[in-house]
Write a protein that holds these residues in place. Structure first.
Motif, mmCIF file in Angstrom:
data_model
loop_
_atom_site.group_PDB
_atom_site.id
_atom_site.type_symbol
_atom_site.label_atom_id
_atom_site.label_comp_id
_atom_site.label_asym_id
_atom_site.label_seq_id
_atom_site.Cartn_x
_atom_site.Cartn_y
_atom_site.Cartn_z
ATOM 1 N N ARG A 269 42.381 33.187 49.764
ATOM 2 C CA ARG A 269 42.667 34.043 48.610
ATOM 3 C C ARG A 269 42.105 35.440 48.839
ATOM 4 N NH1 ARG A 269 44.183 31.362 43.894
ATOM 5 N NH2 ARG A 269 44.434 29.125 44.186
ATOM 6 N N GLY A 271 41.610 39.657 47.041
ATOM 7 C CA GLY A 271 41.603 40.516 45.863
ATOM 8 C C GLY A 271 40.718 40.015 44.745
ATOM 9 N N GLU A 272 40.556 40.864 43.743
ATOM 10 C CA GLU A 272 39.702 40.522 42.604
ATOM 11 C C GLU A 272 40.239 39.330 41.826
ATOM 12 O OE1 GLU A 272 39.121 43.892 40.144
ATOM 13 O OE2 GLU A 272 38.052 45.069 41.675
ATOM 14 N N ASP A 273 41.581 39.211 41.781
ATOM 15 C CA ASP A 273 42.160 38.088 41.039
ATOM 16 C C ASP A 273 42.327 36.838 41.882
ATOM 17 O OD1 ASP A 273 44.098 39.043 42.678
ATOM 18 O OD2 ASP A 273 45.660 39.232 41.139
ATOM 19 N N GLN A 274 41.844 36.914 43.166
ATOM 20 C CA GLN A 274 41.872 35.755 44.065
ATOM 21 C C GLN A 274 43.285 35.141 44.177
ATOM 22 O OE1 GLN A 274 38.899 34.216 46.011
ATOM 23 N NE2 GLN A 274 39.017 36.453 45.821
ATOM 24 N N THR A 275 44.231 36.007 44.447
ATOM 25 C CA THR A 275 45.605 35.565 44.661
ATOM 26 C C THR A 275 45.730 34.901 46.028
ATOM 27 O OG1 THR A 275 46.422 37.411 43.360
ATOM 28 C CG2 THR A 275 48.013 36.327 44.806
#
Length: 509
Positions: A269, A271-275
């Motif tokens: 994952r 990014g900050e949103d853990q995509t």
């Protein structure tokens, strides 16, 4: 400890990802290396990395600034390894070595993914200048660093000099179990086990075998990707849920390096949103040619490799991203099918068996292709040995390569892997789930070209009578191509005078 005026065991040209890691692998195993690259920063980089990883104040690698200096740093007769892109760069390096004073008894080893016919031509071209030897390398960056699978071919004399070096740096396998003996950090040396390096044959044979390895790799990757899409689009599972399924499958007959890394990729994952990273990657696949070369060779030799070819086509169609996006708004598919919990479990079990069966067929196609090439080019390939060196260090390493090894040990003349008793029973056992999974993909409108083509291959191989009889009649009708008859002597050719009212049949030759 290497001093600046020391004489080295091996010269190395080309310090890209693979080259750098092969140099470090050689250093770990006690060999001294004189290294050269047109990019001086790469030379400095490998020297600094070697110092950092070895903990020594002086590197085990000497940097060279020219081909002439490289030759001067080596023990005669010189042994030089190339890790440069296939094609013109190989010839350019060879010409530069000739200009620098290389001698006829010196050995140059091409470790790149050269087209095998180019290797045959180069051996003849440079035979009065030096001994050209080839050794395809599989395993990617990690394999090169900690133990690749090596497929050497060329001069038997050269192999006697290279063999102890290649066996030292190659991946190792516990021959009793077929399991890799792991080497995972700098400085590790594995001395026990069977090396994944074996002499393949005359010039070109090793690169041909590596080419087929990569063709199988294409198919194996595509089969896994089709399973991923079936689970993603057919069951609407998340990347983590698919990773959980793949991780479970990797504990059974589907255990393989490609399945293992697929789990890691699906879990990663960003990014900050853990995509999930896989959801952000553009679905346009690249290729470097070896899969295409394998498919072309199968067509030239007239031996079927449909699953490998479909994997190449799948990469090609992925490149038409704009067309696919446009078509998705115009072309309709089936209505969405909703499955209950039990149906989903059955769907997953069926898909598992479909992947396993398709993989067997992909390997069968690759080995049959090598068998036909062996006859065509008068090689003597040891298929049990080839399966053995693929058990560790290479991209297609998988648990069931041990079963392939055993199949060819039982019968070195085996015409097709599907005829081996073990694999015949495996396919018979799993075929209904395989068929159901292919049916599921068709009903859901999910493309599974590799898995489906493997099933068609299996059904074609097991079919005693194919519709080629009608095809031959068609060919004879419009082109007088003739045909044979099952009720007449083998080899007799016949033609029907289709344009006449009586349509008389005549024997041709």
């Amino acid at each position: 400890m290497i001093q600046n005026n020391s004489v080295c065991d091996i010269g190395f040209i080309g310090l890209g990802v693979m080259g750098k890691n092969l140099v470090l692998n050689l250093a770990d195993n006690g060999f001294s290396i004189a290294a050269f690259d047109l990019d001086i920063s790469k030379v400095e980089g490998v020297i600094e990395q070697d110092k950092a990883e070895s903990g020594l104040s002086t590197a085990r690698v000497i940097g060279c600034t020219s081909y002439t200096e490289l030759l001067s740093r080596l023990k005669p007769p010189h042994l030089i390894v190339l890790s440069v892109p296939a094609g013109a760069p190989v010839d350019q390096v060879c010409e530069n070595l000739i200009g620098a004073g290389i001698q006829p008894d010196d050995i140059v080893i091409d470790t790149g993914n050269s087209l095998w016919v180019d290797t045959v031509a180069r051996e003849k071209k440079y035979k009065n200048n030096f001994i050209l030897f080839s050794s395809a390398v599989s395993g990617g960056e990690v394999g090169a660093r900690f133990g690749p699978a090596l497929m050497p071919s060329g001069s038997p004399y050269a192999w006697t000099r290279i063999k102890p070096i290649w066996e030292a740096i190659a991946a190792k396998v516990d021959d009793a179990t077929g399991k890799p003996i792991e080497r995972t950090k700098p400085g590790d040396i594995v001395t026990e086990g069977e090396p994944c390096a074996a002499y393949i044959g005359p010039a070109g044979a090793g690169h041909y075998v590596k080419m087929v390895h990569n063709g199988i790799e294409y198919a194996d990757m595509q089969i896994i990707c089709e399973a991923y899409q079936m689970l993603r689009d057919g069951l609407a599972l998340s990347s983590d849920e698919i990773a959980d399924i793949f991780a479970l499958w990797n504990k059974g007959p589907l255990e393989s390096y490609l399945m293992e890394i697929s789990v890691e990729v699906l879990r990663h994952r960003v990014g900050e949103d853990q995509t999930p990273l896989v959801d952000l990657i553009l679905d346009k696949a690249g290729q470097k040619g070896t899969g295409l070369w394998t498919a072309v060779s199968s067509l030239e030799l007239g031996t079927p490799a449909p699953t490998i070819a479909q994997a190449v086509y799948a990469r090609s169609i992925s490149s038409f991203k704009d067309l696919r996006v446009k078509a998705s708004t115009i072309l309709s598919g089936p209505e969405l099918i909703t499955l209950d919990k039990n149906e989903k479990q059955a769907f997953i079990a069926q898909l598992h068996d479909a992947i396993y069966s398709a993989k067997i067929c992909a390997y069968a196609q690759g080995f049959q292709l090598m068998k036909l090439a062996e006859k065509e080019h008068d090689w003597q390939l040891n298929f049990a040995s080839i399966a053995k060196i693929w058990r560790a260090g290479c991209i297609i390493r998988a648990a069931f390569l041990q079963s392939i090894t055993e199949a060819f040990e039982r019968n070195p003349e085996l015409d097709n892997l599907l005829l081996d008793d073990f694999f015949a029973k495996q396919l018979s056992k799993h075929q209904m789930n395989w068929r159901k999974s292919v049916s599921n993909s068709a009903l859901m409108g999910i493309p599974t070209g590799a898995i489906s083509s493997a099933l068609s291959y299996y059904d074609s191989i097991r079919c005693a009578v194919l519709p080629a009889n009608l095809l031959q009649a068609q060919r004879d009708f419009f082109g007088a191509h003739t045909f044979e008859r099952i009720d007449k002597s083998t080899g007799k050719k016949y033609h029907v005078n289709w344009s006449t009212p009586t349509r008389d049949m005549v024997e041709i030759g």
